[in-house]
Write a protein that holds these residues in place. Structure first.
Motif, PDB file in Angstrom:
ATOM      1  N   GLN A  56     -43.381   9.244  35.047  1.00  0.00           N
ATOM      2  CA  GLN A  56     -44.520   9.636  35.877  1.00  0.00           C
ATOM      3  C   GLN A  56     -44.564   8.837  37.180  1.00  0.00           C
ATOM      4  OE1 GLN A  56     -46.377  12.337  35.247  1.00  0.00           O
ATOM      5  NE2 GLN A  56     -47.275  12.008  37.260  1.00  0.00           N
ATOM      6  N   LYS A  59     -42.062  10.351  39.652  1.00  0.00           N
ATOM      7  CA  LYS A  59     -42.205  11.760  40.039  1.00  0.00           C
ATOM      8  C   LYS A  59     -42.451  11.934  41.537  1.00  0.00           C
ATOM      9  CE  LYS A  59     -44.676  15.928  38.478  1.00  0.00           C
ATOM     10  NZ  LYS A  59     -44.692  16.600  39.746  1.00  0.00           N
ATOM     11  N   SER A  91     -34.410  16.872  39.794  1.00  0.00           N
ATOM     12  CA  SER A  91     -35.503  16.870  40.774  1.00  0.00           C
ATOM     13  C   SER A  91     -34.957  16.701  42.187  1.00  0.00           C
ATOM     14  CB  SER A  91     -36.499  15.745  40.486  1.00  0.00           C
ATOM     15  OG  SER A  91     -37.166  15.962  39.274  1.00  0.00           O
TER      16      SER A  91
END
Length: 163
Positions: A56, A59, A91
């Motif tokens: 997290q 991200k 990503s």
């Protein structure tokens, strides 16, 4: 002739991403971006306090680096980024998959630990190296280069593989 791609120089902290990335960018005549410069302040504070980042935490940072890559699709760039997990690399590749090449700077824990002991002025404490190796999922689709040579030799090896 080298294509004007997006080159991600990846590896754990202390593997030489900034040094090699800067030299590679100069050699390829591309802009260089150090991923560490794009961490939100909260990530920097967390790492500086000796706490490892989680998925997290990473991200927003990965989204920022992906945006940077997309902005440089047409002219190319070299970006230093740990890119430790396959999900992180996915990503980074979003909307730039065809133009992106990962360059994995591979080294042993003991070799990189020795390097970090001599490094000054970086917010990432040496105590987090173990967590980086635990998080690392070595890439299957990258140019792999051993860090057990000079930065110039590493860049020459990379250049030979991408031309």
């Amino acid at each position: 002739m080298v294509s004007k791609g997006i080159y991600i120089v990846m590896g754990v902290s202390g593997s030489g991403k900034t040094t090699v990335g800067t030299l590679l960018a100069n050699t390829l005549q591309l802009p260089f971006f150090d991923g560490d410069d794009y961490h939100p302040e909260s990530n920097v504070k967390k790492m500086a306090s000796g706490k490892a980042l989680n998925d997290q935490d990473r991200k927003e940072w990965l989204e920022t680096l992906n945006r940077l890559a997309r902005e440089h699709k047409s002219i190319g760039a070299v970006i230093a980024c740990s890119a430790l997990k396959e999900s992180y690399r996915a990503s980074l590749r979003k909307d730039v998959m065809e133009q992106m090449t990962f360059i994995y700077l591979k080294g042993s824990f003991s070799a990189i630990n020795r390097r970090l002991q001599g490094r000054k002025g970086h917010y990432m404490p040496i105590s987090l190296l173990k967590s980086q190796f635990e998080t690392l999922e070595p890439p299957k689709d990258a140019i792999e280069v051993s860090i057990n040579q000079s930065p110039e030799d590493i860049v020459n090896s990379i250049r030979d593989k991408i031309t």
